[in-house]
Scaffold this motif. Sequence first.
Motif, mmCIF file in Angstrom:
data_model
loop_
_atom_site.group_PDB
_atom_site.id
_atom_site.type_symbol
_atom_site.label_atom_id
_atom_site.label_comp_id
_atom_site.label_asym_id
_atom_site.label_seq_id
_atom_site.Cartn_x
_atom_site.Cartn_y
_atom_site.Cartn_z
ATOM 1 N N GLY A 92 82.106 58.861 -41.431
ATOM 2 C CA GLY A 92 80.785 59.124 -40.878
ATOM 3 C C GLY A 92 79.941 57.859 -40.822
ATOM 4 O O GLY A 92 80.011 56.994 -41.708
ATOM 5 N N ALA A 93 79.117 57.744 -39.789
ATOM 6 C CA ALA A 93 78.335 56.524 -39.559
ATOM 7 C C ALA A 93 77.370 56.244 -40.696
ATOM 8 O O ALA A 93 77.094 55.080 -41.020
ATOM 9 N N HIS A 94 76.830 57.283 -41.317
ATOM 10 C CA HIS A 94 75.816 57.099 -42.349
ATOM 11 C C HIS A 94 76.390 56.524 -43.642
ATOM 12 O O HIS A 94 75.632 56.110 -44.522
ATOM 13 N N GLU A 95 77.723 56.477 -43.776
ATOM 14 C CA GLU A 95 78.330 56.027 -45.027
ATOM 15 C C GLU A 95 78.642 54.534 -45.038
ATOM 16 O O GLU A 95 79.114 54.021 -46.048
ATOM 17 N N VAL A 96 78.385 53.829 -43.947
ATOM 18 C CA VAL A 96 78.783 52.421 -43.842
ATOM 19 C C VAL A 96 77.563 51.558 -43.546
ATOM 20 O O VAL A 96 76.825 51.825 -42.587
ATOM 21 N N PHE A 97 77.376 50.522 -44.351
ATOM 22 C CA PHE A 97 76.269 49.579 -44.133
ATOM 23 C C PHE A 97 76.832 48.243 -43.680
ATOM 24 O O PHE A 97 77.618 47.608 -44.387
ATOM 25 N N ARG A 98 76.429 47.832 -42.489
ATOM 26 C CA ARG A 98 76.711 46.477 -41.975
ATOM 27 C C ARG A 98 75.403 45.947 -41.436
ATOM 28 O O ARG A 98 74.786 46.567 -40.568
ATOM 29 N N ALA A 113 83.198 44.047 -38.077
ATOM 30 C CA ALA A 113 82.871 45.017 -37.025
ATOM 31 C C ALA A 113 84.003 46.024 -36.844
ATOM 32 O O ALA A 113 83.766 47.228 -36.660
ATOM 33 N N THR A 114 85.253 45.549 -36.908
ATOM 34 C CA THR A 114 86.406 46.445 -36.790
ATOM 35 C C THR A 114 86.458 47.421 -37.960
ATOM 36 O O THR A 114 86.706 48.625 -37.792
ATOM 37 N N LEU A 115 86.234 46.904 -39.158
ATOM 38 C CA LEU A 115 86.206 47.756 -40.344
ATOM 39 C C LEU A 115 85.104 48.807 -40.249
ATOM 40 O O LEU A 115 85.323 49.985 -40.570
ATOM 41 N N ALA A 116 83.927 48.371 -39.812
ATOM 42 C CA ALA A 116 82.803 49.308 -39.710
ATOM 43 C C ALA A 116 83.139 50.459 -38.771
ATOM 44 O O ALA A 116 82.850 51.625 -39.066
ATOM 45 N N GLU A 117 83.753 50.140 -37.641
ATOM 46 C CA GLU A 117 84.104 51.188 -36.676
ATOM 47 C C GLU A 117 85.121 52.163 -37.269
ATOM 48 O O GLU A 117 84.982 53.389 -37.138
ATOM 49 N N ALA A 118 86.153 51.633 -37.933
ATOM 50 C CA ALA A 118 87.182 52.498 -38.509
ATOM 51 C C ALA A 118 86.628 53.348 -39.645
ATOM 52 O O ALA A 118 86.936 54.537 -39.758
ATOM 53 N N THR A 164 83.600 61.892 -47.642
ATOM 54 C CA THR A 164 84.152 63.015 -46.899
ATOM 55 C C THR A 164 84.881 62.514 -45.661
ATOM 56 O O THR A 164 84.330 61.743 -44.879
ATOM 57 N N ASP A 165 86.108 62.971 -45.486
ATOM 58 C CA ASP A 165 86.890 62.620 -44.296
ATOM 59 C C ASP A 165 86.425 63.509 -43.151
ATOM 60 O O ASP A 165 86.791 64.680 -43.071
ATOM 61 N N VAL A 166 85.622 62.947 -42.244
ATOM 62 C CA VAL A 166 85.056 63.752 -41.161
ATOM 63 C C VAL A 166 86.054 63.986 -40.040
ATOM 64 O O VAL A 166 85.775 64.738 -39.103
ATOM 65 N N MET A 219 71.730 57.132 -47.721
ATOM 66 C CA MET A 219 72.281 56.063 -48.554
ATOM 67 C C MET A 219 73.737 55.856 -48.179
ATOM 68 O O MET A 219 74.545 56.784 -48.241
ATOM 69 N N SER A 220 74.103 54.628 -47.798
ATOM 70 C CA SER A 220 75.480 54.298 -47.422
ATOM 71 C C SER A 220 76.293 53.986 -48.669
ATOM 72 O O SER A 220 75.869 53.204 -49.523
ATOM 73 N N LYS A 221 77.476 54.574 -48.769
ATOM 74 C CA LYS A 221 78.325 54.345 -49.938
ATOM 75 C C LYS A 221 79.165 53.078 -49.817
ATOM 76 O O LYS A 221 79.625 52.541 -50.817
ATOM 77 N N ILE A 222 79.388 52.602 -48.590
ATOM 78 C CA ILE A 222 80.245 51.430 -48.360
ATOM 79 C C ILE A 222 79.408 50.290 -47.801
ATOM 80 O O ILE A 222 78.768 50.431 -46.752
ATOM 81 N N PHE A 223 79.405 49.152 -48.488
ATOM 82 C CA PHE A 223 78.659 47.967 -48.051
ATOM 83 C C PHE A 223 79.659 46.914 -47.588
ATOM 84 O O PHE A 223 80.610 46.586 -48.304
ATOM 85 N N LEU A 224 79.435 46.364 -46.384
ATOM 86 C CA LEU A 224 80.307 45.324 -45.842
ATOM 87 C C LEU A 224 79.670 43.956 -46.049
ATOM 88 O O LEU A 224 78.569 43.685 -45.558
ATOM 89 N N ASN A 225 80.384 43.112 -46.762
ATOM 90 C CA ASN A 225 79.952 41.737 -47.038
ATOM 91 C C ASN A 225 80.886 40.809 -46.257
ATOM 92 O O ASN A 225 82.108 40.906 -46.364
ATOM 93 N N TYR A 226 80.307 39.889 -45.464
ATOM 94 C CA TYR A 226 81.139 39.011 -44.620
ATOM 95 C C TYR A 226 80.346 37.765 -44.269
ATOM 96 O O TYR A 226 79.119 37.725 -44.378
#
Length: 250
Positions: free
Chosen positions: A29-35, A18-23, A151-153, A1-8
Amino acid sequence: MSKIFLNYRTGDGDQLAATLAEALRHRFGAHEVFRDGTSIRAGSAFPQELLQAVRRSRVLLAVIGPHWAAAPQLRRADDWVRRELLEAERCGIPVVPILSGAAARPLRKEQLPEELAWLADTQGLPFTPYRSTIDLAHICDELAQLVPDLTDVTVAPPPAQGGVQSSITGGNQGTAVQGRDFSGDIAGTIYKGNNGPFHTGTGDQHFHHNSPRFTGDGGTFVAGTNNGGVNNGGVHNHYTGERSDGEERR
């Protein structure tokens, strides 16, 4: 389950998304971001995937470009940018506007459809290209406070107790390759100094001056020049325990 959802909106925020997702993936961690472009697998029904991802998230970042509020799609009930924002509001999920570009300004209610007028009262965060590194770090820091269980990986965890405390030390006394702490149960450790190499078995090993001192069974060391003479050193084994099954421990 991703905790951060990107709406654009494509064409007015997709590059920043895309820049936000990478940062964000680098920080949390990759699993925490949904784009949607990278998080929905081929063959999946995207309407269900999008709405479920919004409901399961802990925060939604709405990328607001200079022309975002004027987009005619935002007034249509089937617009996905609008649907995701309304779903987040309905579920009580915080929405953080990311104001993109130097021309972006905080939203005003008269710019928005009535259903989204609440966005004008929502505190946003800026992103400008000429200070992108600072702004991205600030966005990540704000999210870490908003969602404390992120978590700050990028932060290395402290070494486990009993783990490797040092790897190689050098100088006039030679080098030491350490498998565990000096004061501890060391197994399979090799020390090399002016007096030759020392391979430990188990037990505590201590070094002072140019000579090793150790306790425990199974230690093997070479001291001196090792030319074969008694006074020149040679290979020595150290055992403190009793023989087992008629043989020396080794």
